[in-house]
Design an enzyme around this catalytic site. Structure first.
Site, PDB file in Angstrom:
ATOM      1  N   ARG A 228       0.851  -1.183   0.000  1.00 13.99           N
ATOM      2  CA  ARG A 228       0.000   0.000   0.000  1.00 13.99           C
ATOM      3  C   ARG A 228       0.889   1.235   0.000  1.00 13.99           C
ATOM      4  O   ARG A 228       1.974   1.230   0.616  1.00 13.99           O
ATOM      5  CB  ARG A 228      -0.872   0.057   1.262  1.00 13.99           C
ATOM      6  CG  ARG A 228      -2.085  -0.795   1.220  1.00 13.99           C
ATOM      7  CD  ARG A 228      -3.185  -0.215   0.314  1.00 13.99           C
ATOM      8  NE  ARG A 228      -4.357  -1.080   0.304  1.00 13.99           N
ATOM      9  CZ  ARG A 228      -4.521  -2.102  -0.524  1.00 13.99           C
ATOM     10  NH1 ARG A 228      -3.615  -2.383  -1.432  1.00 13.99           N
ATOM     11  NH2 ARG A 228      -5.618  -2.835  -0.472  1.00 13.99           N
ATOM     12  N   HIS A 276      -0.818   1.076  -9.394  1.00  8.54           N
ATOM     13  CA  HIS A 276      -1.526   0.192  -8.448  1.00  8.54           C
ATOM     14  C   HIS A 276      -2.223  -0.943  -9.214  1.00  8.54           C
ATOM     15  O   HIS A 276      -3.435  -1.158  -9.095  1.00  8.54           O
ATOM     16  CB  HIS A 276      -2.546   0.980  -7.618  1.00  8.54           C
ATOM     17  CG  HIS A 276      -2.958   0.244  -6.366  1.00  8.54           C
ATOM     18  ND1 HIS A 276      -3.218   0.881  -5.181  1.00  8.54           N
ATOM     19  CD2 HIS A 276      -3.132  -1.076  -6.115  1.00  8.54           C
ATOM     20  CE1 HIS A 276      -3.544  -0.015  -4.259  1.00  8.54           C
ATOM     21  NE2 HIS A 276      -3.505  -1.224  -4.814  1.00  8.54           N
TER      22      HIS A 276
HETATM   23  N1  LIG Z   1      -0.753  -3.579  -5.342  1.00  3.71           N
HETATM   24  C1  LIG Z   1      -1.760  -4.401  -5.530  1.00  3.71           C
HETATM   25  O1  LIG Z   1      -2.286  -4.525  -6.636  1.00  3.71           O
HETATM   26  C2  LIG Z   1      -2.254  -5.217  -4.363  1.00  3.71           C
HETATM   27  C3  LIG Z   1      -3.152  -6.269  -4.611  1.00  3.71           C
HETATM   28  C4  LIG Z   1      -3.564  -7.053  -3.548  1.00  3.71           C
HETATM   29  C5  LIG Z   1      -3.093  -6.811  -2.266  1.00  3.71           C
HETATM   30  N2  LIG Z   1      -2.218  -5.789  -2.048  1.00  3.71           N
HETATM   31  C6  LIG Z   1      -1.700  -5.532  -0.693  1.00  3.71           C
HETATM   32  O2  LIG Z   1      -1.013  -6.682  -0.235  1.00  3.71           O
HETATM   33  C7  LIG Z   1      -1.278  -6.825   1.160  1.00  3.71           C
HETATM   34  C8  LIG Z   1      -0.960  -8.233   1.630  1.00  3.71           C
HETATM   35  O3  LIG Z   1      -1.959  -9.141   1.180  1.00  3.71           O
HETATM   36  P1  LIG Z   1      -2.030 -10.632   1.756  1.00  3.71           P
HETATM   37  O4  LIG Z   1      -3.238 -11.267   1.195  1.00  3.71           O
HETATM   38  O5  LIG Z   1      -0.718 -11.310   1.578  1.00  3.71           O
HETATM   39  O6  LIG Z   1      -2.229 -10.312   3.324  1.00  3.71           O
HETATM   40  P2  LIG Z   1      -2.121 -11.320   4.548  1.00  3.71           P
HETATM   41  O7  LIG Z   1      -2.307 -12.727   4.084  1.00  3.71           O
HETATM   42  O8  LIG Z   1      -3.020 -10.779   5.600  1.00  3.71           O
HETATM   43  O9  LIG Z   1      -0.593 -11.177   5.019  1.00  3.71           O
HETATM   44  C9  LIG Z   1      -0.114 -10.034   5.634  1.00  3.71           C
HETATM   45  C10 LIG Z   1       1.288 -10.312   6.116  1.00  3.71           C
HETATM   46  O10 LIG Z   1       1.811  -9.113   6.693  1.00  3.71           O
HETATM   47  C11 LIG Z   1       2.280  -9.391   8.004  1.00  3.71           C
HETATM   48  N3  LIG Z   1       2.113  -8.241   8.900  1.00  3.71           N
HETATM   49  C12 LIG Z   1       0.999  -7.525   9.153  1.00  3.71           C
HETATM   50  N4  LIG Z   1       1.241  -6.559  10.070  1.00  3.71           N
HETATM   51  C13 LIG Z   1       2.542  -6.685  10.384  1.00  3.71           C
HETATM   52  C14 LIG Z   1       3.382  -6.003  11.287  1.00  3.71           C
HETATM   53  N5  LIG Z   1       2.952  -4.982  12.063  1.00  3.71           N
HETATM   54  N6  LIG Z   1       4.678  -6.405  11.370  1.00  3.71           N
HETATM   55  C15 LIG Z   1       5.132  -7.426  10.627  1.00  3.71           C
HETATM   56  N7  LIG Z   1       4.380  -8.122   9.757  1.00  3.71           N
HETATM   57  C16 LIG Z   1       3.097  -7.755   9.640  1.00  3.71           C
HETATM   58  C17 LIG Z   1       1.409 -10.539   8.482  1.00  3.71           C
HETATM   59  O11 LIG Z   1       2.023 -11.177   9.594  1.00  3.71           O
HETATM   60  P3  LIG Z   1       1.423 -12.547  10.203  1.00  3.71           P
HETATM   61  O12 LIG Z   1       1.791 -13.606   9.200  1.00  3.71           O
HETATM   62  O13 LIG Z   1       2.110 -12.706  11.484  1.00  3.71           O
HETATM   63  O14 LIG Z   1      -0.080 -12.341  10.305  1.00  3.71           O
HETATM   64  C18 LIG Z   1       1.342 -11.381   7.214  1.00  3.71           C
HETATM   65  O15 LIG Z   1       2.482 -12.169   7.082  1.00  3.71           O
HETATM   66  C19 LIG Z   1      -2.739  -6.401   1.281  1.00  3.71           C
HETATM   67  O16 LIG Z   1      -3.044  -6.013   2.614  1.00  3.71           O
HETATM   68  C20 LIG Z   1      -2.799  -5.233   0.322  1.00  3.71           C
HETATM   69  O17 LIG Z   1      -2.508  -4.039   1.019  1.00  3.71           O
HETATM   70  C21 LIG Z   1      -1.791  -4.982  -3.075  1.00  3.71           C
END
Ligand SMILES: NC(=O)c1ccc[n+]([C@@H]2O[C@H](COP(=O)([O-])OP(=O)(O)OC[C@H]3O[C@@H](n4cnc5c(N)ncnc54)[C@H](OP(=O)(O)O)[C@@H]3O)[C@@H](O)[C@H]2O)c1
Length: 313
Positions: A228, A276
């Site tokens: 993000r 994005h």
């Molecule tokens: N650019 C784009 O087109 C696009 C598309 C889709 C998504 N995204 C972004 O990608 C992000 C990730 O998606 P996802 O499905 O992989 O999410 P997810 O499965 O919820 O994984 C999030 C990861 O971040 C870690 N995390 C969260 N808060 C943290 C902190 N304070 N310190 C350290 N690690 C932390 C989590 O730790 P834990 O494993 O311990 O829970 C987890 O490993 C989304 O939230 C979105 O913002 C971007």
């Protein structure tokens, strides 16, 4: 049984295909039409207008059409019902393609060759080996783990950082505040795939970039952010590029989107900008599982892929 209606509000997306597919299973109310309809039981949203979800007496759950839910939680008027986010193979594949594409471009001298081509220069730099480069994936969730596996299969060394301890075959993992600095110190290419939460806002700042390894096979540290925009400080990235803290960057997300035309990031020779678009939510892959979840939940089954509201993701 009265299935209840679905409220659809997808700011910035064309709602047509979402509407068409959702209508195959449920009656759909498309915002801004009759938003306070009391027969609405589910909402499917992206950046919904403030207060849209308040005052829906039968609302059972909110479905985000993206993996991130910061856009929903930013609205204090959102009622206290479960929030379901997207966890989909299709989304993970798209994100993995983006990450592999950008890592390989930095690894295989993409910016150098582009500059050389402009000047018709035929010159080959010494070949690098993937196993000499460590990619650090910040956020080892659904998307981070998929990208990490693909990078491993290409021969890169991969580090991962998460909030809780994670174990992923072949990945050197780090967790929490204590694990952040060692993770960065062992990383040449930083790939940011974190959610935007109170704990992660602004985390990609100058101080963090300074911790990356610069004396490496790439000749500098590289940043790739597809999480993000508000995870990063755009000005800190520019400063880091100017003073050599960073060698190059690929940015899919920005503090302000669309990226203002006045931003120096647009024309910076060391920055690769995408709008994005790393992994776009595709209704053809996402609506059928959403409708199936709504039906299952109406039958009394638990919802999957729920957001932990306290953690903010
Ligand atoms: N650019 C784009 O087109 C696009 C598309 C889709 C998504 N995204 C972004 O990608 C992000 C990730 O998606 P996802 O499905 O992989 O999410 P997810 O499965 O919820 O994984 C999030 C990861 O971040 C870690 N995390 C969260 N808060 C943290 C902190 N304070 N310190 C350290 N690690 C932390 C989590 O730790 P834990 O494993 O311990 O829970 C987890 O490993 C989304 O939230 C979105 O913002 C971007």
């Amino acid at each position: 049984m009265d299935k209840g209606k679905v409220l659809l509000s997808v700011t910035g997306f064309n709602p047509r295909r979402w509407h068409e597919l959702l209508s195959s299973g449920r009656e759909v109310v498309l915002e801004p039409e009759r938003p306070a309809d009391p027969s609405i039981t589910y909402a499917v949203v992206w950046k919904q207008p403030a207060n849209l979800l308040a005052g829906l007496p039968r609302l059972k759950a909110i479905f985000s059409i993206g993996a991130g839910v910061d856009h929903i939680l930013a609205d204090r008027s959102v009622p206290d019902v479960p929030i379901v986010r997207v966890v989909a193979e299709n989304l993970a594949r798209h994100m993995t393609e983006y990450v592999v594409w950008r890592v390989l471009d930095h690894h295989r001298f993409g910016p150098l060759y582009q500059a050389q081509q402009k000047r018709k220069i035929w010159r080959e730099p010494p070949q690098r080996t993937a196993s000499d480069i460590a990619v650090g994936v910040m956020g080892l969730g659904n998307l981070g783990q998929a990208a990490a596996r693909a990078l491993l299969s290409l021969g890169f060394r991969v580090n991962g950082w998460s909030r809780s301890e994670r174990s992923v075959d072949g990945v050197t993992t780090f967790a929490g505040d204590a694990g952040l600095r060692p993770f960065l110190n062992a990383t040449d290419i930083l790939v940011v795939l974190l959610p935007l939460t109170a704990a992660t806002a602004g985390i990609v700042n100058y101080g963090l970039l300074k911790e990356l390894r610069r004396r490496n096979a790439l000749g500098g540290a590289v940043l790739i952010n597809a999480g993000r925009g508000r995870l990063q400080k755009d000005d800190d990235i520019l400063r880091a590029l100017e003073d050599g803290t960073l060698k190059e960057a690929s940015l899919d997300v920005f503090e302000v989107e669309p990226l203002p035309k006045t931003s120096p990031l647009w024309s910076h020779p060391k920055v690769f900008v995408t709008p994005h678009s790393a992994a776009t939510s595709d209704p053809d892959h996402l609506v059928a599982p959403m409708l199936a979840q709504m039906d299952a939940h109406d039958r009394g089954e638990p919802l999957r892929d729920l957001v932990d509201k306290r953690a903010g993701y």
